[in-house]
Design a protein around this motif. Sequence first.
Motif, PDB file in Angstrom:
ATOM      1  N   PHE A  93       0.820  -1.215   0.000  1.00 28.03           N
ATOM      2  CA  PHE A  93       0.000   0.000   0.000  1.00 28.03           C
ATOM      3  C   PHE A  93       0.858   1.271   0.000  1.00 28.03           C
ATOM      4  CE2 PHE A  93       0.808  -1.891   4.078  1.00 28.03           C
ATOM      5  CZ  PHE A  93       1.397  -0.867   4.790  1.00 28.03           C
ATOM      6  N   VAL A  94       2.154   1.132  -0.166  1.00 26.87           N
ATOM      7  CA  VAL A  94       3.085   2.258  -0.021  1.00 26.87           C
ATOM      8  C   VAL A  94       3.746   2.574  -1.355  1.00 26.87           C
ATOM      9  CG1 VAL A  94       5.170   3.068   1.152  1.00 26.87           C
ATOM     10  CG2 VAL A  94       3.519   1.661   2.386  1.00 26.87           C
ATOM     11  N   SER A  95       3.849   3.844  -1.681  1.00 30.78           N
ATOM     12  CA  SER A  95       4.549   4.261  -2.893  1.00 30.78           C
ATOM     13  C   SER A  95       6.053   4.145  -2.667  1.00 30.78           C
ATOM     14  CB  SER A  95       4.191   5.703  -3.251  1.00 30.78           C
ATOM     15  OG  SER A  95       4.727   6.591  -2.285  1.00 30.78           O
ATOM     16  N   PRO A  96       6.847   4.007  -3.713  1.00 27.89           N
ATOM     17  CA  PRO A  96       8.298   3.864  -3.505  1.00 27.89           C
ATOM     18  C   PRO A  96       8.932   5.061  -2.817  1.00 27.89           C
ATOM     19  CG  PRO A  96       7.763   4.143  -5.842  1.00 27.89           C
ATOM     20  CD  PRO A  96       6.475   3.877  -5.131  1.00 27.89           C
ATOM     21  N   TRP A  97       8.510   6.275  -3.150  1.00 21.99           N
ATOM     22  CA  TRP A  97       9.111   7.456  -2.513  1.00 21.99           C
ATOM     23  C   TRP A  97       8.712   7.592  -1.052  1.00 21.99           C
ATOM     24  CZ3 TRP A  97       6.485   7.497  -7.170  1.00 21.99           C
ATOM     25  CH2 TRP A  97       5.110   7.766  -7.107  1.00 21.99           C
ATOM     26  N   ASP A  98       7.602   6.957  -0.663  1.00 23.70           N
ATOM     27  CA  ASP A  98       7.200   7.013   0.744  1.00 23.70           C
ATOM     28  C   ASP A  98       7.968   6.030   1.620  1.00 23.70           C
ATOM     29  OD1 ASP A  98       5.418   9.098   0.597  1.00 23.70           O
ATOM     30  OD2 ASP A  98       3.704   7.833   0.092  1.00 23.70           O
TER      31      ASP A  98
ATOM     32  N   PHE B 269      -3.418  -4.196  -6.364  1.00 26.70           N
ATOM     33  CA  PHE B 269      -4.047  -3.768  -7.609  1.00 26.70           C
ATOM     34  C   PHE B 269      -5.471  -4.321  -7.612  1.00 26.70           C
ATOM     35  CE2 PHE B 269      -4.821  -4.078 -12.251  1.00 26.70           C
ATOM     36  CZ  PHE B 269      -4.558  -2.762 -12.593  1.00 26.70           C
ATOM     37  N   GLY B 270      -6.382  -3.553  -7.039  1.00 24.43           N
ATOM     38  CA  GLY B 270      -7.731  -4.079  -6.871  1.00 24.43           C
ATOM     39  C   GLY B 270      -7.737  -5.157  -5.803  1.00 24.43           C
ATOM     40  N   TYR B 271      -8.717  -6.026  -5.873  1.00 21.55           N
ATOM     41  CA  TYR B 271      -8.824  -7.114  -4.910  1.00 21.55           C
ATOM     42  C   TYR B 271      -8.005  -8.318  -5.363  1.00 21.55           C
ATOM     43  CZ  TYR B 271     -12.877  -4.530  -3.135  1.00 21.55           C
ATOM     44  OH  TYR B 271     -13.708  -3.568  -2.621  1.00 21.55           O
TER      45      TYR B 271
ATOM     46  N   LEU C 280      -1.370 -14.179  -5.146  1.00 24.17           N
ATOM     47  CA  LEU C 280      -2.746 -13.708  -5.305  1.00 24.17           C
ATOM     48  C   LEU C 280      -3.368 -13.768  -3.916  1.00 24.17           C
ATOM     49  CD1 LEU C 280      -3.708 -15.644  -8.561  1.00 24.17           C
ATOM     50  CD2 LEU C 280      -3.017 -13.249  -8.368  1.00 24.17           C
ATOM     51  N   PRO C 281      -3.280 -12.686  -3.139  1.00 24.37           N
ATOM     52  CA  PRO C 281      -3.686 -12.726  -1.726  1.00 24.37           C
ATOM     53  C   PRO C 281      -5.133 -13.142  -1.517  1.00 24.37           C
ATOM     54  CG  PRO C 281      -2.461 -10.730  -2.224  1.00 24.37           C
ATOM     55  CD  PRO C 281      -2.787 -11.367  -3.533  1.00 24.37           C
ATOM     56  N   SER C 282      -5.329 -14.137  -0.647  1.00 22.20           N
ATOM     57  CA  SER C 282      -6.676 -14.618  -0.286  1.00 22.20           C
ATOM     58  C   SER C 282      -7.554 -14.750  -1.521  1.00 22.20           C
ATOM     59  CB  SER C 282      -7.327 -13.669   0.723  1.00 22.20           C
ATOM     60  OG  SER C 282      -6.521 -13.542   1.862  1.00 22.20           O
ATOM     61  N   ALA C 283      -7.032 -15.463  -2.528  1.00 23.00           N
ATOM     62  CA  ALA C 283      -7.648 -15.435  -3.853  1.00 23.00           C
ATOM     63  C   ALA C 283      -8.879 -16.315  -4.006  1.00 23.00           C
ATOM     64  CB  ALA C 283      -6.618 -15.841  -4.905  1.00 23.00           C
ATOM     65  N   SER C 284      -9.217 -17.107  -3.011  1.00 18.09           N
ATOM     66  CA  SER C 284     -10.413 -17.927  -3.121  1.00 18.09           C
ATOM     67  C   SER C 284     -11.658 -17.042  -3.093  1.00 18.09           C
ATOM     68  CB  SER C 284     -10.470 -18.949  -1.980  1.00 18.09           C
ATOM     69  OG  SER C 284     -10.356 -18.303  -0.735  1.00 18.09           O
ATOM     70  N   ALA C 285     -12.721 -17.518  -3.695  1.00 22.16           N
ATOM     71  CA  ALA C 285     -13.947 -16.724  -3.815  1.00 22.16           C
ATOM     72  C   ALA C 285     -14.438 -16.258  -2.449  1.00 22.16           C
ATOM     73  CB  ALA C 285     -15.025 -17.546  -4.506  1.00 22.16           C
TER      74      ALA C 285
END
Length: 280
Positions: A140-145, A170-172, A201-206
């Motif tokens: 959730f962090v930009s590279p410059w941050d 990138f989305g869910y 693919l984090p927590s990618a199950s339906a």
Amino acid sequence: MISSFQIDNVRIGSGDLFLIAGPCVIESEEHAIRMAEIIKGVTRSLNFPFIFKASYDKANRTSIRSFRGPGINEGLRILKKIKNEISIPVLTDVHESADVAKVAQVVDVLQIPAFLCRQTDLVVAAALSGKPVNIKKGQFVSPWDMRPALEKCREAGNSQVFFTERGSSFGYNNLVVDMRALAIMRKFAPVVFDATHSVQLPSASAEGANAVSGGQPEFIPLLARAAVAAGVDGIFLEVHDNPKAAKSDGANALASTKLRDLLKELLAVKKALSAAHATP
């Protein structure tokens, strides 16, 4: 100009390519030692500097029922044995400021997990240990941050800091890698690319029904090659001898049988890049 430093026989930020690798979590003493020996055998034959990585506790598992590891006492005992008997530097992650001093007595590098990269007390405690610190960039962090995280360590008197990129949300249930981030962060610290978590693919199950993350390991070589071409200092790989049976992150782990070929590809990319830079 970024700071370079030495961890055992591994030079960080010097222009040499190095590897951080191991199973996601310590599954058992026997398995951790076997993986350390396998990876050391491959890297030694290729003259590829190597730091062993495994977690004693995966505190950010999706499900309460997921395997977390052996815990700090048993985990540090195993990591110390690997460090001393296999003669390789070791890295592990810390989730609590209170654990830092104990962990720092054993490991060569303290790692700040991506979800905790902005936790000031934890980052400062790790820096105050005097050990090198690897801060994984949050999804959730930009590279410059990430620069403020570096400043927290420097204010604590520790300039032995490097960052690891592991993809951005990138989305869910998806991550993408912006290769520009590698160059941006390397303006102020050495950078490692995590080629295995970046294909997660984090927590990618339906609807999170199974509370298990998926992955696309077929893209590990592609992203790793691209990152080396982009000029990273190191590559981070979660390596397992049987990914389908892994107790954590098996869906995005690299099979140990594929490690040698991948490292040879990365060395070839690095050599081509160095040759291109040397050409007047």
